[in-house]
Design an enzyme around this catalytic site. Structure first.
Site, mmCIF file in Angstrom:
data_model
loop_
_atom_site.group_PDB
_atom_site.id
_atom_site.type_symbol
_atom_site.label_atom_id
_atom_site.label_comp_id
_atom_site.label_asym_id
_atom_site.label_seq_id
_atom_site.Cartn_x
_atom_site.Cartn_y
_atom_site.Cartn_z
ATOM 1 N N CYS D 35 7.562 9.016 -8.165
ATOM 2 C CA CYS D 35 6.857 8.003 -7.372
ATOM 3 C C CYS D 35 7.750 7.378 -6.317
ATOM 4 O O CYS D 35 7.285 6.651 -5.441
ATOM 5 C CB CYS D 35 6.333 6.902 -8.275
ATOM 6 S SG CYS D 35 5.073 7.531 -9.365
ATOM 7 N N CYS D 109 2.454 -0.582 -6.111
ATOM 8 C CA CYS D 109 3.296 0.557 -6.484
ATOM 9 C C CYS D 109 4.777 0.238 -6.365
ATOM 10 O O CYS D 109 5.594 0.803 -7.079
ATOM 11 C CB CYS D 109 2.936 1.768 -5.649
ATOM 12 S SG CYS D 109 3.020 1.431 -3.907
#
Ligand code: PLP
Ligand code: PLP
Lengths: 145, 383, 383, 145
Positions: D35, D109
């Protein structure tokens, strides 16, 4: 639109032989106001030394765009002094060529001059009680009176 | 020879203040507004500021302002974007006096099964509100009506039209390329969902325009790509051009409008002396006409010839709309207000600019008179 | 602090010579190129000259050059215009490393029943010619392959690709926004039917581009309207911008290419010292890479952080493609050449400009080293 | 993307409490390289005068974007000196607010910091043989180790 040639602009800005001929031998009337171009060609016919009928004098009156006016002017130049037979043979293409070309879009609709001259010659012939010359159709030509 | 430019409806000359703003941006805000670094952020700041300035100018509150490449793109985007974005309704209402870019976009959609109603206008070029109301059905996706007409200057009543369109549950688009900054526009009060404007008619750069889009209207982009402009219009953003557009919205103010209107009135008054000549569109003092537009028909003279003779005298004017000069089709706008074809051929549009002077107009009047006289001498007969 | 601008693949700064040409045009050629009068004709002349200059640059003989608002519009127009213009074939071949504006335009067409084959590329980013040949069927309307890749700089072999596309009877489009003037393009020899180029990558203005279209290819316009640009792209023509575009094609020559390549090589050499760092795309001396592109991955540091730390030191660089910085999606190009997601996060694109100096590159190398070290100290562990 | 606030940029450019704590009472490890964000939060726990367990010291190590680094820095500032219970209650929204906001796209995120702190506290508790605190799920939170 493509630009007009210098020749077109000269003939448009300072057209030759603009006006009418009183007591003309023949008058050709082509075009109509709806299309935006009207052209009247006046001719004075007389005989040359060899006895041929020639376009002694020629004038025009034109309502129309630059191309219409320039082609009118040019046809008078091209026809003056020619025999009727030779004058009758002048085509749209001849006129356009003498003007160093016309924008394609103007090639036919505003280039009535040769039609006008033909009509004037035939007007003369008919007035004389003679048979008009045959109009050999050019591509896109439109003889209207 | 000095040029007297009276074709400001076709395009205007870049204003020095606009040029200055653009040059500064080219120096200091040349970056890609999507870039993270300082050069990009500076561009982004200028972009945001321009968006805000222009949005405020039309009192946009619930609208996204999307920058485009001009009026044509904005109109194409508004109409096609809405059609593709909301695919149920298949009917569009417009007028017979729209700009070619609206008409031809609609013509394109007609090929794909859309039905278009082209409303008539009256002698002044105004849409009949009752006819408009009757034309809108449940299937009407969009009503597109030009605000200030580019040929005859007619200004439609946006507020009334917008009210009707919304009452009938349709979407309202207006093309305000000619009226923007010359005529008040209020996105909220006028109920405008989609507004087309551009820069090069108001002393800004060419190649820059905008579409304002009501929040919630789902448009399909016309230009797909990197997702610029809220994902609605991709392409590296022309920030210097947009900064110029923003600056250009400050050029025409009350004073300029009055100046242009007074020169226009002077011109019309001077030319109306000519026989067989008339003004097309609403009267100059009617409040229904763009401040800088004069459109006159001169019988027994042909438009192109008039333009070129005047050009030789240093005067730039246009036959009908400049965009149409590639074709020989007589103007659809003049036809719509009832001119016969033989009348429309002799029609000239004069469009005043902020820098024109009363001396220029005086000279122009003299030249037009001379030119018309000269051409009429060539005309074989009156019809 | 002086800015060291190394993001010339995102956009370039307007060159003074381009600005000069544009200013002259804004003064002297500001008219509407469709207008009959002298102001219009002057604009038209400049437009024609620009069209000729740019056409020559790519040896276009049987192509119409259509000016657009940029690379995005040209790509959208090429693809959608061909699709709507020739409605039988429903298959398009492209690669996995196209610019977003090609990919998203194709994605749009897929919603309308088009089938698209996305060709793989190898580690260097090159298309496999055999795979290309096999992908083209009788139903293939178009093959669209980017010439110089905007992220990793890979240059495709246009001539070979064009030959295959034509042998298989399809139409060849290439997006040459990054390669134009940096890499030779020959429309005839390379068998290119549709070529996308733009101005703002070569020191020209933003908001200007072109699509070259092979004679006889029937494209539907993307922007309908007044019939400008041979009826293929309407909208008042941005002549000053186009004049700038034309001038911009003269900015990058042999000397500039060499200069940029040598700085790029210096940069890559300097940075490759760093541990856990590599160059993406073809080797710098392979002849298969754009002269000004360097794309490097730095493990254990994140791209945005690198960009912003370098920015604080006055250095402008980009993570992948600037256009994508609105999303957090890792680059599809890096993925296509086999980078894992965790590798692509630490990837930076440096793109040299003609004005960069060897001192700037030296300083940049030092700054990058310092920045990577600093960020790696923050990184919890090596993976 | 929207610009970062000045506070974010300050915390990103000069992060507070970057580093690790040798012999930390607890370590929270969140995020993963795929990520693009990894965050480790180290805490040293001790008792204050009233006998409450507090975050005596806190440090972070983070791989990630400006938002990830700034939120890491900010959480250390927010948590330092707080009781474990209070520290555990710090939310993503608290962190974002203390930074004068985050661009929407970065809101979740790259804003793992509160997750990291919670993980560190629970790591401490578990090491102590005590029950970890319950993680009341915030919108969009993602506790990964
Ligand atoms: C009313 C109107 N709409 C649209 C346009 C098209 O704008 P552009 O030339 O910026 O594409 C024009 C001008 O050309 C216009 O006058
Ligand atoms: C390869 C490539 N194609 C297309 C584009 C889009 O061009 P523009 O930004 O002019 O729309 C770009 C740059 O943004 C590019 O690098």
């Amino acid at each position: 639109m493509e630009n007009y040639s210098k020749k077109v602009m000269e003939n448009f800005m300072k057209p030759k032989n603009m006006g009418e001929i009183k007591d003309a031998s023949g008058v050709g009337k082509v075009g109509n106001p709806v299309c935006g171009d009207i052209m009247w060609i006046y001719i004075m016919v007389s005989k040359d030394k060899s006895g041929n009928e020639i376009v002694k004098d020629i004038k025009f009156k034109t309502l129309g765009c630059a191309a219409a006016i320039a082609t009118s002017s040019m046809i008078t130049e091209l026809a003056k002094g020619k025999t009727l037979a030779d004058a009758y043979k002048i085509t749209k293409a001849d006129v356009a060529k003498a003007l160093d070309g016309l924008p394609p879009i103007k090639m036919h609709c505003s280039n009535l001059a040769s039609d006008g001259l033909k009509a004037a010659i035939n007007d003369y012939l008919v007035k004389q009680g003679r048979k008009p010359m045959e109009h050999t159709k050019e591509a896109g030509s439109s003889l209207r009176s | 020879m000095r040029t007297i430019y009276l074709d400001n409806a076709a395009t205007t000359k870049l204003h020095p203040l606009v040029r200055k703003a653009m040059s500064e941006c080219e120096e200091d805000g040349f970056g890609n507004s999507s870039s993270l670094h300082s050069a990009g952020r500076k561009a982004k700041e200028k972009l945001d500021l321009a968006r805000e300035t222009i949005s405020k100018k039309v009192f946009a509150k619930n609208h996204k302002l999307i920058f485009t490449s001009g009026g044509t793109e904005s109109n194409n985007f508004a109409i096609k974007g809405l059609a593709l974005g909301s695919r149920e309704k298949k009917h569009i209402v417009t007028t017979k006096i729209e700009h070619d870019c609206v008409l031809n976009t609609l013509g394109f959609l007609e090929k794909y099964g859309y039905k278009v109603t082209y409303l008539d206008v009256d002698k002044e070029g105004l849409v009949n509100l009752e006819a408009l109301e009757n034309a809108i059905t449940k299937d009407t996706l969009l009503v597109s009506v030009i605000h200030g007409n580019n040929e005859i200057g007619t200004i439609q009543n946006l507020k009334e039209i917008g009210r009707i369109v919304h009452e009938k549950g349709s979407v309202f688009h207006t093309d305000a390329c000619q009226s923007f900054t010359k005529q008040p526009i209020d996105m909220e009060k006028d109920n405008i969902d989609l507004l087309t404007i551009n820069a090069h008619k108001i002393y800004g750069p060419k190649g820059v325009g905008a579409l304002l889009v009501k929040e919630g209207l789902g448009l399909e982009p016309l230009l797909h790509g990197g997702g610029h402009e809220y994902g609605l219009r991709s392409g590296t953003v022309n920030v210097p051009g947009i900064v110029g557009f923003s600056k250009a919205t400050e050029i025409i103010g009350e004073r300029e409008i009055e100046h242009m209107a007074s020169l226009r009135n002077q011109l019309v008054k001077g030319l109306k002396d000519i026989d067989d000549c008339w003004l097309n569109g609403p009267e100059v003092d009617s409040g229904k006409r763009l401040c800088n537009n004069a459109n006159l028909t001169f019988m027994y003279a042909e438009g192109e010839a008039i333009v070129l003779y005047l050009d030789a005298l240093g005067i730039c004017v246009s036959t009908g709309s400049a965009c149409s000069s590639n074709t020989l089709k007589p103007s659809h706008v003049l036809k719509a207000i009832g001119l016969k074809q033989e009348q429309s051929h002799g029609t000239i549009r004069f469009s005043i600019g902020i820098d024109n002077t009363t001396e220029e107009i005086k000279y122009t009047i003299d030249c037009v008179k001379g030119t018309i006289e000269k051409l009429r001498q060539m005309c074989p007969y009156k019809y």
